[in-house]
Design a protein around this motif. Structure first.
Motif, PDB file in Angstrom:
ATOM      1  N   THR A 389       0.746  -1.162   0.008  1.00 16.33           N
ATOM      2  CA  THR A 389      -0.188   0.029  -0.124  1.00 16.33           C
ATOM      3  C   THR A 389       0.984   1.264  -0.044  1.00 16.33           C
ATOM      4  N   TYR A 390       0.931   1.971  -0.935  1.00 16.49           N
ATOM      5  CA  TYR A 390       1.549   3.207  -1.361  1.00 16.49           C
ATOM      6  C   TYR A 390       0.900   4.451  -0.750  1.00 16.49           C
ATOM      7  N   ASN A 391       1.770   5.108  -0.079  1.00  8.39           N
ATOM      8  CA  ASN A 391       1.408   6.462   0.415  1.00  8.39           C
ATOM      9  C   ASN A 391       1.259   7.457  -0.509  1.00  8.39           C
ATOM     10  N   PRO A 392       0.516   8.334  -0.472  1.00 10.14           N
ATOM     11  CA  PRO A 392       0.311   9.582  -1.645  1.00 10.14           C
ATOM     12  C   PRO A 392       1.807  10.090  -1.517  1.00 10.14           C
ATOM     13  N   GLN A 393       2.300  10.522  -2.951  1.00 14.04           N
ATOM     14  CA  GLN A 393       3.615  10.995  -3.201  1.00 14.04           C
ATOM     15  C   GLN A 393       3.514  11.882  -3.994  1.00 14.04           C
ATOM     16  N   SER A 394       4.137  13.106  -3.929  1.00 15.26           N
ATOM     17  CA  SER A 394       4.250  14.233  -4.938  1.00 15.26           C
ATOM     18  C   SER A 394       5.521  13.525  -5.929  1.00 15.26           C
ATOM     19  N   LEU A 395       5.716  14.287  -6.985  1.00 18.13           N
ATOM     20  CA  LEU A 395       6.741  13.814  -7.850  1.00 18.13           C
ATOM     21  C   LEU A 395       8.161  14.214  -7.143  1.00 18.13           C
ATOM     22  N   GLY A 396       8.300  15.493  -6.524  1.00 15.07           N
ATOM     23  CA  GLY A 396       9.346  15.662  -5.705  1.00 15.07           C
ATOM     24  C   GLY A 396       9.753  14.824  -4.583  1.00 15.07           C
ATOM     25  N   GLN A 397       8.581  14.247  -4.088  1.00 14.30           N
ATOM     26  CA  GLN A 397       8.912  13.144  -2.807  1.00 14.30           C
ATOM     27  C   GLN A 397       9.522  11.702  -3.327  1.00 14.30           C
ATOM     28  N   TYR A 398       8.659  11.665  -4.599  1.00 14.44           N
ATOM     29  CA  TYR A 398       9.251  10.346  -5.273  1.00 14.44           C
ATOM     30  C   TYR A 398      10.709  10.362  -5.806  1.00 14.44           C
ATOM     31  N   LEU A 399      11.131  11.686  -6.342  1.00 19.20           N
ATOM     32  CA  LEU A 399      12.432  11.742  -6.836  1.00 19.20           C
ATOM     33  C   LEU A 399      13.509  11.613  -5.562  1.00 19.20           C
ATOM     34  N   ARG A 400      13.125  12.044  -4.326  1.00 19.22           N
ATOM     35  CA  ARG A 400      14.191  12.018  -3.075  1.00 19.22           C
ATOM     36  C   ARG A 400      14.150  10.626  -2.746  1.00 19.22           C
ATOM     37  N   HIS A 401      12.895   9.959  -2.832  1.00 22.76           N
ATOM     38  CA  HIS A 401      12.979   8.655  -2.185  1.00 22.76           C
ATOM     39  C   HIS A 401      13.822   7.570  -3.408  1.00 22.76           C
ATOM     40  N   GLU A 402      13.711   7.693  -4.736  1.00 24.09           N
ATOM     41  CA  GLU A 402      14.689   7.196  -5.492  1.00 24.09           C
ATOM     42  C   GLU A 402      16.105   7.469  -5.638  1.00 24.09           C
ATOM     43  N   LEU A 403      16.254   8.949  -5.240  1.00 18.70           N
ATOM     44  CA  LEU A 403      17.739   9.220  -4.956  1.00 18.70           C
ATOM     45  C   LEU A 403      18.210   8.567  -3.696  1.00 18.70           C
ATOM     46  N   ARG A 404      17.490   8.537  -2.405  1.00 14.37           N
ATOM     47  CA  ARG A 404      17.834   7.875  -1.422  1.00 14.37           C
ATOM     48  C   ARG A 404      18.385   6.410  -1.708  1.00 14.37           C
ATOM     49  N   TRP A 405      17.340   5.615  -2.299  1.00 13.82           N
ATOM     50  CA  TRP A 405      17.534   4.334  -2.570  1.00 13.82           C
ATOM     51  C   TRP A 405      18.910   4.039  -3.502  1.00 13.82           C
ATOM     52  N   THR A 406      19.051   4.952  -4.652  1.00 15.66           N
ATOM     53  CA  THR A 406      20.053   4.740  -5.632  1.00 15.66           C
ATOM     54  C   THR A 406      21.405   4.898  -4.722  1.00 15.66           C
ATOM     55  N   ILE A 407      21.420   6.015  -3.742  1.00 13.83           N
ATOM     56  CA  ILE A 407      22.759   6.518  -3.016  1.00 13.83           C
ATOM     57  C   ILE A 407      23.072   5.134  -2.315  1.00 13.83           C
ATOM     58  N   GLY A 408      22.088   4.389  -1.657  1.00 15.00           N
ATOM     59  CA  GLY A 408      22.200   3.306  -0.827  1.00 15.00           C
ATOM     60  C   GLY A 408      22.779   2.211  -1.541  1.00 15.00           C
ATOM     61  N   LEU A 409      22.200   1.829  -3.039  1.00 12.08           N
ATOM     62  CA  LEU A 409      22.902   1.042  -3.688  1.00 12.08           C
ATOM     63  C   LEU A 409      24.158   1.253  -4.029  1.00 12.08           C
ATOM     64  N   ARG A 410      24.650   2.266  -4.502  1.00 11.64           N
ATOM     65  CA  ARG A 410      26.018   2.446  -4.510  1.00 11.64           C
ATOM     66  C   ARG A 410      26.893   2.164  -3.572  1.00 11.64           C
ATOM     67  N   ASN A 411      26.416   2.382  -2.239  1.00 10.48           N
ATOM     68  CA  ASN A 411      27.377   2.059  -1.348  1.00 10.48           C
ATOM     69  C   ASN A 411      27.290   0.600  -0.909  1.00 10.48           C
ATOM     70  N   ILE A 412      26.096  -0.133  -1.253  1.00  6.28           N
ATOM     71  CA  ILE A 412      26.292  -1.554  -0.867  1.00  6.28           C
ATOM     72  C   ILE A 412      26.763  -2.563  -1.641  1.00  6.28           C
ATOM     73  N   ARG A 413      26.124  -2.023  -3.012  1.00  6.40           N
ATOM     74  CA  ARG A 413      26.634  -3.119  -4.251  1.00  6.40           C
ATOM     75  C   ARG A 413      26.998  -2.017  -5.447  1.00  6.40           C
ATOM     76  N   PRO A 414      28.350  -1.497  -5.291  1.00  8.40           N
ATOM     77  CA  PRO A 414      28.746  -0.678  -6.146  1.00  8.40           C
ATOM     78  C   PRO A 414      28.496  -1.264  -7.856  1.00  8.40           C
ATOM     79  N   GLY A 415      28.904  -2.557  -7.845  1.00  5.87           N
ATOM     80  CA  GLY A 415      29.002  -3.248  -9.155  1.00  5.87           C
ATOM     81  C   GLY A 415      27.178  -3.128  -9.870  1.00  5.87           C
ATOM     82  N   GLY A 416      26.300  -3.459  -8.751  1.00  7.93           N
ATOM     83  CA  GLY A 416      24.888  -3.473  -9.413  1.00  7.93           C
ATOM     84  C   GLY A 416      24.503  -1.939  -9.567  1.00  7.93           C
ATOM     85  N   HIS A 417      25.043  -1.094  -8.911  1.00 10.85           N
ATOM     86  CA  HIS A 417      24.893   0.364  -8.995  1.00 10.85           C
ATOM     87  C   HIS A 417      25.501   0.761 -10.580  1.00 10.85           C
TER      88      HIS A 417
END
Length: 521
Positions: A389-417
């Motif tokens: 169940t997804y909470n309502p998100q504006s486009l800006g909130q979505y982009l911040r969420h995606e950036l947070r996830w992608t930064i995390g991926l770069r730090n835990i799986r640099p090859g996958g990133h």
């Protein structure tokens, strides 16, 4: 430039085939030449693996491309030039397989590069003009733009392989139902929180308990949980208030207490925004019949009533993230868990040091599954997805969420990133259209992107996950892809994220709370 294009095809498909075979044999284990019967048994395991046939397919493309190259280029050039495969293979070993590559091997790669440069003198780079450079760049971009199309085809294959196998399985038997503790760390009130929680109170399972943990009595979800306890008196529900601060991840701190308070030895961990069907526990517990299984996790489909950002988030999870998980499953096995559902035993959890060992980690679900998998246990995907169940998100909130996830991926799986670059279908298609020498070729790239992108999304999200959001909103995928590339680029620029109202720096996968400078009074 046709020589360079075909050479790139020879090198990339050959290296990809080698990479798949390496992952397959790593999963099978060391081959010991002890008896002919053992060799036959291992051989049968190899040929039954889908990864083996995908590798053979790629290596076949490489072989026939090599024959084409031999038809017009001299052997004195072709043989040294194909040594570029050693370079690609070394980088893949380091950033995809996470092998350690010492300085001596990197020096060898540098010598190979120099050798190919000298061997190609007079064949590819004899023209030193700017025009020749730009022409080479054009063909390089055209070659790179094909790679996402290959990825979409692999996604389709992986989804069909997984879901067909799951739907052909026999119905779940009722003779295996050990007691289970469902652990739910919560904070704040998600959309339709009561309905999400209530779905866990009506499961078709003989004996289970549900444990909730919150940081404080004032948490807005506490009244909802108390109402749940009142509405379902026959269900064993407990609410735990207050946790020990063992690290910066509040969720993991709650999980550590939930494990201590649980009365069973089998745990099913589920996020607060997850909704399930009555057969959920039987589906999740079934794989634990096999003692080699250490973790069971589940894909998810969307329940969305919100803004544009919510639909883009759901498409990303149901199509992109699920597709990547299915590709990993087919190509050698999943070695991580998904936060929507993570199940394991007390014994397996203790072997990795409990949740206390990952209380400072950004991606607790990845660390949880990866550490148990590294002990030699399997990670299984459940037959069916759960509902998110997804909470309502504006486009800006979505982009911040995606950036947070992608930064995390770069730090835990640099090859996958880094590998995300080769999934950027729209960005590379735009680049290919911009440099294509003819309009028919440009239109071919655009058509290939649209057809394969939507085909992969439909196969994974609609046919496989049966996600109603993907069925209705799949046409938004080009917008999501358009936004994904700048987010990926931005993830290289910072290690600082905003998470649950707090600010952290991620360093090698660890969460380090950021101290804001004190204001001047």
């Amino acid at each position: 430039m046709r020589t360079g294009l075909v050479l790139a095809l020879v090198v990339l498909t050959g290296a990809a085939g080698d990479l798949l075979l390496s992952r397959l044999m790593t999963r099978i284990g060391e081959v010991k030449l002890s008896s002919p019967r053992l060799l036959v048994r291992i051989g049968l395991r190899i040929v039954r693996a889908p990864t083996f046939w995908l590798a053979i397919f790629l290596m076949t493309i490489s072989f026939f491309s090599l024959l084409v190259l031999f038809s017009w280029a001299p052997v004195s050039f072709v043989v040294p030039a194909t040594a570029l495969g050693y370079i690609v293979g070394t980088f893949a070993a380091r950033f995809v397989l996470n092998e350690r590559v010492n300085v001596t091997r990197w020096a060898g790669v540098a010598f190979v590069c120099a050798g190919v440069f000298l061997a190609s003198e007079g064949d590819i780079i004899s023209q030193t003009s700017l025009y020749a450079f730009l022409l080479g760049l054009r063909w390089l971009l055209l070659a790179l733009a094909v790679l996402p199309f290959c990825y979409y085809i692999v996604c389709i294959y992986a989804a069909r392989t997984f879901f067909v196998a799951q739907r052909r399985k026999d119905p779940i038997a009722n003779d295996f139902a050990p007691p289970v503790s469902i652990l739910k760390p919560v904070r704040g009130l998600d959309r339709e929180a009561y309905e999400n929680f209530a779905s866990f109170c009506t499961l078709d399972y003989p004996e289970y308990e549900i444990l909730f943990a919150v940081q404080e009595e004032s948490d807005s979800t506490v009244p909802v949980i108390r109402k749940l306890i009142s509405d379902f008196p026959k269900c064993k529900i407990r609410l735990l208030i207050g946790v020990n601060n063992i690290g910066p991840s509040a969720k993991v701190c709650k999980l550590a207490r939930l494990v201590r308070e649980a009365r069973t030895n089998l745990f099913v961990i589920s996020d607060s925004d997850v909704r399930v069907e009555p057969d959920y526990l039987r589906m999740i517990i079934e794989p634990f019949r096999d003692p080699k299984v250490g973790v069971v996790t589940a894909l998810y489909r969307g329940n969305v009533e919100g803004k544009l950002g919510s639909y883009l988030d759901c498409l990303g999870a149901s199509v992109e993230f699920s597709a990547g998980t299915l590709v990993a499953h087919v190509m050698g096995g999943v070695n991580f868990a998904l936060g929507a559902t993570m199940a394991t035993t007390r014994e397996r959890l203790e072997e990795i040091g409990g949740f206390e060992a990952i209380a400072d980690r950004h991606s607790d679900d990845f660390e949880f599954g990866n550490r148990i998998a590294s002990q030699g246990y399997g990670v299984e995907l459940a037959r069916k997805p759960v509902w998110m169940t997804y909470n309502p998100q504006s486009l800006g909130q979505y982009l911040r969420h995606e950036l947070r996830w992608t930064i995390g991926l770069r730090n835990i799986r640099p090859g996958g990133h880094a590998g995300l670059f080769f999934t950027q279908g729209l960005a590379l298609t735009i680049a290919a259209i911009a440099v294509a020498p003819t309009w028919p070729l440009a239109l071919a790239y655009l058509g290939a992107y649209l057809i394969l992108r939507f085909a992969a999304a439909w196969t994974v999200g609609v046919w496989g996950l049966q996600d109603p959001v993907v069925r209705r909103w799949f046409w938004l995928l080009p917008l999501r892809d358009f936004l994904a590339f700048p987010v990926w680029l931005a993830s290289f620029l910072t290690n600082t994220i905003e998470w649950r109202g707090s600010r952290f720096t991620i360093r090698e996968g660890r969460l380090i709370p950021s101290v804001r400078p004190a204001g001047r009074g």
